[in-house]
Design a protein around this motif. Structure first.
Motif, PDB file in Angstrom:
ATOM      1  N   UNK A   1       0.846  -1.320  -0.073  1.00  0.00           N
ATOM      2  CA  UNK A   1       0.096   0.101  -0.114  1.00  0.00           C
ATOM      3  C   UNK A   1       0.882   1.300   0.013  1.00  0.00           C
ATOM      4  N   UNK A   2       1.525   1.323  -1.020  1.00  0.00           N
ATOM      5  CA  UNK A   2       2.532   2.660  -1.108  1.00  0.00           C
ATOM      6  C   UNK A   2       3.048   2.583  -2.632  1.00  0.00           C
ATOM      7  N   UNK A   3       3.858   3.942  -3.032  1.00  0.00           N
ATOM      8  CA  UNK A   3       4.270   4.028  -4.259  1.00  0.00           C
ATOM      9  C   UNK A   3       5.398   3.266  -4.472  1.00  0.00           C
ATOM     10  N   UNK A   4       5.535   2.594  -5.583  1.00  0.00           N
ATOM     11  CA  UNK A   4       6.739   1.891  -5.663  1.00  0.00           C
ATOM     12  C   UNK A   4       7.962   2.601  -6.356  1.00  0.00           C
ATOM     13  N   UNK A   5       9.101   2.240  -5.869  1.00  0.00           N
ATOM     14  CA  UNK A   5      10.322   2.840  -6.456  1.00  0.00           C
ATOM     15  C   UNK A   5      10.854   2.245  -7.472  1.00  0.00           C
ATOM     16  N   UNK A   6      10.567   2.501  -8.643  1.00  0.00           N
ATOM     17  CA  UNK A   6      11.151   1.822  -9.984  1.00  0.00           C
ATOM     18  C   UNK A   6      12.639   2.242 -10.155  1.00  0.00           C
ATOM     19  N   UNK A   7      13.230   3.421  -9.672  1.00  0.00           N
ATOM     20  CA  UNK A   7      14.570   3.448  -9.833  1.00  0.00           C
ATOM     21  C   UNK A   7      15.344   2.395  -9.324  1.00  0.00           C
ATOM     22  N   UNK A   8      14.897   2.168  -7.678  1.00  0.00           N
ATOM     23  CA  UNK A   8      15.617   1.156  -7.197  1.00  0.00           C
ATOM     24  C   UNK A   8      15.221  -0.301  -7.558  1.00  0.00           C
ATOM     25  N   UNK A   9      14.459  -0.459  -8.410  1.00  0.00           N
ATOM     26  CA  UNK A   9      14.158  -1.859  -9.386  1.00  0.00           C
ATOM     27  C   UNK A   9      13.545  -2.609  -8.456  1.00  0.00           C
ATOM     28  N   UNK A  10      12.317  -1.952  -7.307  1.00  0.00           N
ATOM     29  CA  UNK A  10      11.677  -2.840  -6.617  1.00  0.00           C
ATOM     30  C   UNK A  10      10.719  -3.657  -7.386  1.00  0.00           C
ATOM     31  N   UNK A  11      10.615  -3.236  -8.615  1.00  0.00           N
ATOM     32  CA  UNK A  11       9.631  -3.861  -9.484  1.00  0.00           C
ATOM     33  C   UNK A  11      10.087  -3.603 -11.093  1.00  0.00           C
ATOM     34  N   UNK A  12       9.704  -4.564 -11.834  1.00  0.00           N
ATOM     35  CA  UNK A  12      10.170  -3.953 -13.415  1.00  0.00           C
ATOM     36  C   UNK A  12       9.131  -3.138 -13.900  1.00  0.00           C
ATOM     37  N   UNK A  13       7.761  -3.243 -13.614  1.00  0.00           N
ATOM     38  CA  UNK A  13       6.830  -2.200 -13.595  1.00  0.00           C
ATOM     39  C   UNK A  13       5.900  -2.252 -12.575  1.00  0.00           C
TER      40      UNK A  13
END
Length: 296
Positions: free
Chosen positions: A128-140
């Motif tokens: 329940x939060x915004x993902x940090x794609x720069x840290x590659x918490x997820x691919x998308x």
């Protein structure tokens, strides 16, 4: 410099710690530290600065990052081209999503994508939060509003709808609700106000109520509270079919429309594999939202 060294570098840069990188790489932190030291010695440049907050990239590390990510994409593409069935997607995909879509949409959408691509492995990260794609918490990631900063690409997936709802047992045991004014005295279920991570999730004002009697930072927990007959809550229409006995309340008066957005790292636009995965995900979510909302 070889790909395996870059893989270790990327893991440390994203986890910002040796132990976190070790968990991803399935090796101990000491081994990760030695590999980074060897890479720095070979390049003749310091790639990380250690601080109380963890490992931060130096200027040299920041310059290496896009090259390492390009190598990662090239290796994934090569593996896909040489190791899979023609036309099928393989490898691993990590999708970050708020828990509403992660619980009620993504399981069946991702299952269908995997059925069509047996060599593909999908991980759903529900937070329940915004993902940090720069840290590659997820691919998308799927978001409920488009981000305004960062090197990201954003694609609107679909609109979805929400209504005030309650379980039939709750409605049978409490005074009838014929207008918004009748909501006074009923228990409201919703987000914990100071844990709302996106303004698009602030639903309470539409009901005319000013506080929640039962709250959670998880929309799925809220839905289970509604299903248990604990009160009234604003719920996703696409979740109602999964909760027998839950019905809309004042559907012509209290209704909201929100949108899902697919968020990706800007550099991933060059990856045919990720483009194809993004399109499969987008089509699946659109179909599933439309299907479930007709059942609500």
């Amino acid at each position: 410099m070889d790909w395996d060294d870059l893989r270790v570098f990327l893991a440390v840069a994203r986890a910002e710690s040796l132990s976190g990188a070790g968990r991803v790489l399935k090796c101990d932190a000491a081994t990760v530290g030695r590999r980074i030291a060897r890479l720095e010695e070979g390049l003749g440049a310091k790639l990380f600065i250690k601080s109380p907050q963890g490992y931060a990239l130096t200027d040299a590390g920041g310059r290496l990052m896009p090259h390492a990510e390009q190598a990662e994409q090239a290796m994934a593409a090569a593996s896909e081209d040489l190791g899979g069935v023609a036309g099928q997607l393989t490898g691993q995909l990590r999708i970050g999503a708020p828990d509403g879509s992660a619980n009620y949409l993504l399981p069946q959408v991702c299952a269908a994508i995997c059925d069509a691509n047996p060599g593909l492995e999908i991980h759903i990260v529900a937070l329940p939060r915004v993902f940090n794609l720069s840290r590659r918490e997820a691919d998308m990631a799927i978001g409920v509003s488009p981000p305004s900063a960062g090197r990201l690409t954003v694609q609107k997936l679909t609109d979805y709808h929400l209504h005030l709802a309650a379980h039939r047992d709750y409605l049978a045991a409490h005074p009838p609700i014929r207008s918004r004014g009748d909501l006074r005295g009923h228990r409201m279920i919703g987000y914990i106000p100071d844990m709302i991570f996106d303004k698009e999730l602030d639903y309470l004002s539409v009901t005319g109520m000013d506080s929640v009697g039962l709250g959670s930072n998880s929309v799925s927990v809220q839905m289970q509270m509604v299903r248990a007959g604990a009160g009234l809550g604003i719920v996703h229409d696409f979740a109602i079919p999964a909760c027998p006995g839950v019905v809309k309340v004042l559907p012509d008066d209290i209704a909201l429309t929100r949108s899902f957005w697919l968020i990706r790292h800007a550099d991933d636009r060059r990856s045919d594999r990720l483009n194809r995965l993004a399109e499969a995900l987008a089509q699946g979510i659109r179909r599933e939202v439309a299907r479930l909302e007709t059942l609500a």
